[in-house]
Design an enzyme around this catalytic site. Structure first.
Site, mmCIF file in Angstrom:
data_model
loop_
_atom_site.group_PDB
_atom_site.id
_atom_site.type_symbol
_atom_site.label_atom_id
_atom_site.label_comp_id
_atom_site.label_asym_id
_atom_site.label_seq_id
_atom_site.Cartn_x
_atom_site.Cartn_y
_atom_site.Cartn_z
ATOM 1 C CB SER A 76 -9.046 4.127 6.579
ATOM 2 O OG SER A 76 -9.606 4.154 5.281
ATOM 3 C CE LYS A 105 -9.316 0.977 3.096
ATOM 4 N NZ LYS A 105 -9.541 2.325 2.448
ATOM 5 C CG HIS A 160 -1.743 1.381 1.219
ATOM 6 N ND1 HIS A 160 -2.914 1.431 0.753
ATOM 7 C CD2 HIS A 160 -1.347 2.628 1.918
ATOM 8 C CE1 HIS A 160 -3.516 2.433 1.039
ATOM 9 N NE2 HIS A 160 -2.642 3.132 1.471
ATOM 10 N NE ARG A 190 -10.889 9.293 8.079
ATOM 11 C CZ ARG A 190 -9.857 8.507 7.507
ATOM 12 N NH1 ARG A 190 -10.137 7.314 6.925
ATOM 13 N NH2 ARG A 190 -8.680 9.083 7.094
ATOM 14 C CG ASP A 193 -12.431 2.563 5.080
ATOM 15 O OD1 ASP A 193 -12.271 3.311 6.068
ATOM 16 O OD2 ASP A 193 -12.168 2.437 3.819
HETATM 17 N N1 URA Z 1 -6.118 5.416 2.066
HETATM 18 C C1 URA Z 1 -7.133 4.752 2.566
HETATM 19 O O1 URA Z 1 -7.596 3.649 2.330
HETATM 20 N N2 URA Z 1 -7.680 5.390 4.011
HETATM 21 C C2 URA Z 1 -7.225 6.639 4.459
HETATM 22 O O2 URA Z 1 -7.699 7.192 5.389
HETATM 23 C C3 URA Z 1 -6.122 7.262 3.714
HETATM 24 C C4 URA Z 1 -5.490 6.598 2.674
#
Ligand code: URA
Length: 450
Positions: free
Chosen positions: A185, A189, A84, A170, A163
């Protein structure tokens, strides 16, 4: 058991929520028994008071459990990995890294995102390839991993529904930039992908989410600690994001640069990131015993063409016509037989002779975003063919009037103000300035699982 208003009050007053209390909050979101104003108030309380590591860990675990958690065949145990990135300019690492890891024997269910603010999104890049379908169900993902070894897809409907709710609220309540909320978040995932190992490319610098190294490091430490707490071997790389990664910015241009990289002609910085991130994952899975061996295996997979074959197979498995996939992956191909080329190109010229000291990635990205590379609100289409190619390298001596940037554009055409902004992204200096300038370090630090 405290009611939702009591939980909000407890967090608002700086208390630490117990596991049960965090669970109540997340379950209320999943069951839709909480009002948006209550979720918004709790988000603001978390933004203001923060969370201790244990709370963030529980928040992440509960978010992960709000939907489907993927499961994999037993024979893949120890091999399922992902990466990521916190977002960059010209960041096409995933397009090269996923097939390289698959070529090294990993299974890579890469769940990616769309462009966010000025940063590009892997899904937008891949959708510039006609037919590429980023929407794949959990069953389809498993089938593609079985036959190819990697896929790059969007978040499925059933993965981490909490999320989706939290992210939208948010955005609406100015609480995006909160360490526990970002950690929850991202890691929820990745946790729902049931990974063996995860590597995070946490950017710092002008064009990054966090500009300074210290705050980027704080985020990296939070992500690493919560990821490992969830049972995923998690490591992170802190990498500089001042300029661009590689020479191309823009969706189809970045696909072309990725394909060139997979044919062995990649820019040094992109290859460096791919080798480091991939090498770390190979080390964390135990497929290699040290980082340098991992880096070598990844580089060999890219340079030797094994990763290109995986990319071709992945394109076909995700809906690209076999003839188009073959054409994109053949040597000396005309990419524009398959990809759309922007109607107009123009070249920016150097205003004087000198040495290239800097190209401001943030300025490039912000102008390109407005010309159609990105979207100003969710759901808007992007223009896949708009973008820019950098024609010079840092440290290169150039004469006056040399082409330094090729802009690909359509409608809207760049305004005089935007052209002037782009021109100011380039800094030229003398040989002496170049000598004084510190050596540019791309990868600043590597954080390994504890
Ligand atoms: N990427 C995400 O999936 N969530 C975040 O809060 C920031 C970047």
């Amino acid at each position: 058991m405290l009611s939702i208003p009591d939980l909000i009050k407890k967090k608002r007053d700086g208390g630490t929520l117990s596991d049960e209390e965090v669970k109540t909050f997340i379950q209320a979101i999943t069951n839709q028994t909480i009002q948006d104003c209550q979720t918004g108030a709790m988000l603001m309380a978390i933004w203001q008071k923060g969370m201790v590591v244990k709370e963030t860990q529980t928040l992440t675990r509960e978010m992960m459990s709000s939907g489907e958690v993927m499961s994999w065949p037993e024979e893949w145990a120890g091999l399922v990995v992902d990466k990521h990135s916190t977002g960059g300019v010209g960041d096409k690492v995933s397009l090269v890294l996923a097939p390289a890891l698959a070529a090294c024997g990993c299974k890579v269910p890469m769940i990616s995102g769309r462009g966010l603010a000025h940063t590009g999104g892997t899904l937008d890049k891949l959708e510039s390839i006609p037919g590429f379908n980023i929407h794949q169900s959990a069953e389809q993902i498993q089938r593609i991993l079985g036959s190819v070894g990697c896929c790059i897809v969007g978040q499925t409907e059933t993965l981490v529904p909490a999320d989706r709710v939290l992210y939208a609220l948010r955005d609406a309540t100015s609480t995006v930039d909160s360490l526990p909320l970002i950690t929850g978040s991202i890691i929820s995932k990745k946790g729902a992908e049931s990974l063996t190992a995860l590597v995070l490319d946490v950017k710092f610098g002008r064009a990054a989410l966090y500009k300074d190294l210290e705050s980027a490091k704080e985020l990296a430490q939070s992500l690493v600690s919560v990821g490992n707490g969830l049972g995923v071997r998690t490591g992170a790389v802190l990498s500089c994001m001042d300029g661009t990664i590689g020479r191309c910015v823009g969706n189809s241009l970045e696909v072309i640069e990725s394909l060139e990289t997979l044919k062995g002609n990649g820019p040094r910085d992109l290859m460096e990131l791919v080798a480091t991130l991939g090498g770390l994952l190979l080390k964390m899975t135990g497929l290699v015993s040290d980082l340098s061996e991992g880096r070598k295996q990844i580089s060999d997979a890219v340079i030797g063409g094994a990763a290109l074959s995986k990319f071709q197979a992945m394109m076909e498995a995700q809906g690209v016509a076999a003839e188009a996939a073959r054409s994109l992956c053949s040597t000396r191909t005309d990419y524009y037989r398959v990809l759309r080329k922007a109607e107009h190109q123009t070249e920016l010229k150097t205003p004087a002779e000198g040495v290239v000291l800097d190209v401001d990635g943030l300025v490039l990205a912000e102008v390109l975003h407005k010309l159609g590379v990105g979207r100003s609100k969710a759901g808007e289409p992007v223009n896949h063919s708009v973008g820019a190619e950098l024609l010079v390298s840092l440290g290169q001596r150039v004469g006056k009037g040399a082409s330094w940037l090729r802009l690909h554009y359509e409608d809207p055409a760049p305004s005089p103000d935007q052209m002037s902004k782009l021109q100011k992204a380039l800094t030229l200096g003398t040989d002496r300035d170049a000598q004084i300038q510190q050596e540019h370090t791309l990868v600043k630090e590597v954080l390994l699982p504890h």
